[in-house]
Write a protein that holds these residues in place. Sequence first.
Motif, PDB file in Angstrom:
ATOM      1  N   GLN A 369      14.817   4.975   4.174  1.00  0.00           N
ATOM      2  CA  GLN A 369      14.205   4.113   3.180  1.00  0.00           C
ATOM      3  C   GLN A 369      13.906   2.747   3.804  1.00  0.00           C
ATOM      4  O   GLN A 369      14.782   2.108   4.387  1.00  0.00           O
ATOM      5  N   ASP A 371      11.520  -0.961   3.153  1.00  0.00           N
ATOM      6  CA  ASP A 371      10.629  -1.774   2.318  1.00  0.00           C
ATOM      7  C   ASP A 371      10.134  -2.997   3.088  1.00  0.00           C
ATOM      8  O   ASP A 371       9.977  -4.091   2.534  1.00  0.00           O
ATOM      9  N   TYR A 392       2.900  -4.685   0.782  1.00  0.00           N
ATOM     10  CA  TYR A 392       3.896  -3.661   1.047  1.00  0.00           C
ATOM     11  C   TYR A 392       3.275  -2.279   0.861  1.00  0.00           C
ATOM     12  O   TYR A 392       2.153  -2.150   0.362  1.00  0.00           O
ATOM     13  N   MET A 393       4.030  -1.264   1.252  1.00  0.00           N
ATOM     14  CA  MET A 393       3.501   0.090   1.226  1.00  0.00           C
ATOM     15  C   MET A 393       3.172   0.539  -0.193  1.00  0.00           C
ATOM     16  O   MET A 393       2.223   1.307  -0.395  1.00  0.00           O
ATOM     17  N   GLU A 394       3.922   0.080  -1.161  1.00  0.00           N
ATOM     18  CA  GLU A 394       3.583   0.454  -2.544  1.00  0.00           C
ATOM     19  C   GLU A 394       2.229  -0.121  -2.962  1.00  0.00           C
ATOM     20  O   GLU A 394       1.507   0.497  -3.757  1.00  0.00           O
ATOM     21  N   ASP A 395       1.872  -1.282  -2.424  1.00  0.00           N
ATOM     22  CA  ASP A 395       0.537  -1.822  -2.688  1.00  0.00           C
ATOM     23  C   ASP A 395      -0.541  -0.932  -2.080  1.00  0.00           C
ATOM     24  O   ASP A 395      -1.601  -0.736  -2.682  1.00  0.00           O
ATOM     25  N   ASP A 397      -0.290   2.336  -1.554  1.00  0.00           N
ATOM     26  CA  ASP A 397      -0.361   3.599  -2.295  1.00  0.00           C
ATOM     27  C   ASP A 397      -1.045   3.438  -3.652  1.00  0.00           C
ATOM     28  O   ASP A 397      -1.642   4.394  -4.167  1.00  0.00           O
ATOM     29  N   ASP A 398      -0.985   2.249  -4.232  1.00  0.00           N
ATOM     30  CA  ASP A 398      -1.566   2.028  -5.561  1.00  0.00           C
ATOM     31  C   ASP A 398      -2.986   1.496  -5.512  1.00  0.00           C
ATOM     32  O   ASP A 398      -3.562   1.188  -6.562  1.00  0.00           O
ATOM     33  N   SER A 402      -5.196   0.653  -9.015  1.00  0.00           N
ATOM     34  CA  SER A 402      -5.119  -0.714  -9.534  1.00  0.00           C
ATOM     35  C   SER A 402      -6.505  -1.338  -9.537  1.00  0.00           C
ATOM     36  O   SER A 402      -7.431  -0.870  -8.875  1.00  0.00           O
TER      37      SER A 402
END
Length: 663
Positions: A369, A371, A392-395, A397-398, A402
């Motif tokens: 894991q 971040d 970040y990686m979640e940005d 992926d979204d 978005s």
Amino acid sequence: MDPYATAGGAPQLTAPSSSDSANSSPSVSTGTATSTATPISSATTEPHPVAPASVPAACLACRGKHLKCDGNNPCSRCTSSNTECLYVPSRRGYKGPRRGTAHNPNKRHASSSPPYPGTEGDCPMLLGHGGVNVNVNLTASGLAGFNPAIVLPEQSPASYTNPSPLTSVPLYRNPFVNAMDPNGLALTSATAGAPPVQAPPPTLEQRCFDAFYHFFHAGHPFVLPKEYFLRMLKEGFAPNMNIVLAAMRYIGSLYIDAGPARATYLDEAIRLCYQPGTTKDGFLIQALLLIIIGLDGQCNQPRARELLADCEHYAIEIDLNKRDFATIHGRGNPVLEESWRRTWWDLYVCDGMIAGVHRVTKFLLFDIQADVGLPCEEQQYLTGRIPTQTLYMEDFDDQGFSDEDREFSSFTYRIAAARNLGRMMRMPPVMFPDDSTVDRVQSLLTNWRIHLPDSKRDDLNKNCTLDEMMFQAHFITHACTIMLHQPLSQLDTTPVQAVNSCAPHRPVPSGDVFNAHTRHTLTAAAEISKMITQAVPVTQHTHFFTCVVTLSSIVHLSRWALYFVDDEDHLRQQIRLNIGALRKLSRVWKAADTAWTQVRAVAHDIYREKKAQQISPAFWVGFTQEQMMSSINADEGIMSEFQNAAANGAAVGSGVMGRVSQE
């Protein structure tokens, strides 16, 4: 003082009368500047009149008319004729003063020569030019060894440009005067221009350091940029920076002729990493990662895997995979914080590429894991203009869901490509061509490709220079496509089973049906060959490109081994591209040399097999005569190239062995 120097700049002599000159008698010169006049007996008690002083030089006008000159400036003849009176020094010897004459400071002896540096004389040749008073002892003041290329700081050349008080008098300068006057020396060196001082040649360590940044840093840009690294190293920022420096020297030595020092640099770098008391920090991770990449490229995969296991363990131990690591250990320096983020992500990508191309390790960091913030663009990192907002990686992926239109760096797409590689390696074994698992992984690869912004669709940035991060991202995706579809394709890999330098041979059952998996495999292999044509030296790419080119070559050779190949000439050109790239990479990386030898040998065997097939008349069924001749000529050309490459390789190998034996 020079015999020709006078206080007033011109000879101040009285013209002798005819009677005086008749009564004078010559005397033998004794080499001294003065002589005692001997009186002549006379009936009178009056003192003998003083003999007139001789004229040391005549003016040019009197010389030209062969007339006697009185030596005045101007002389009486020039005054009466209203002509310009000029003097040049006589080069004829003078045998000394006449008896009874007074000392004439303007004359010289017959043995005297034009003044030169180091003598007492310091005046110009010509009469009429004022002498220069030098009230310093050249030896005592250190000017005897004066270097004319040096101008003392306190001596401004402007101070020597004041006009002479005798500017109205025509002058012929002595060419030696500047060499005699220290002020003239400074002026000459300032005006004529001294030769530039050449810097000493760089040492081997400096050359290795520069080679690291020139050839390697762009492929794995996690170490600090050159200027920042040197500045922090000079300031003693962290003790472990010296370990990074040692690892950089080893990597740089791979690109130049470093000789035995290469092994010394490697041993020194490993010793510093594992010596007692070495602090576990981000700089240690950077040093280990550099050594791992170098060992893997030099065919020392077992040792590289050992260091990789330690490096991954240390990285997790110091929380390099945590978001706060860069802030805590960045000391408020945005460039250093960016370096820590890049160190984690480059370790992640290298772990994936080593696992993918060698198929021995398990891509351990894929399951960890993390971040950590995403890296910025390369130009921003190199110039120190780090964005204030970290993504970040979640940005990433979204981004498709978005409303925000965000732009991500090339390094980010490289990370995403490596993550797709990890997902493919985690999928269960596939037994059938229509397995849904294959479709899911192919969706990941296709989504990565179709969602690229226009600026990332090729390997060039907006300045038309190579974007190495996108270059790696593209070839990772192409390699994933081959590894995913080749086992399900109709390409028999039996003829190329000897090509195992990067990974063990994987048998693929052959068939006659041309399916979609074969199409994916052939297309990806062709795209990899196309990447070789980029207008950039192939040695400036990461060494992992070696195994990707080898994987593409396996596909090309498997297809070429078929009985009949459509557009065979283009296929041969792709094989030649791959062999040429491996040969270029072999100049730096031993792994590329091994791959080049294997691929070239298999291509040679396939060529011989096809030549044997051409003996049978059935082989040429459906060929026109023009096609037959074209095929034969092309085969002869590629055969000649293989033979020349083998000969050159043998010559290079014998030369290297000869140098090693001499050392």
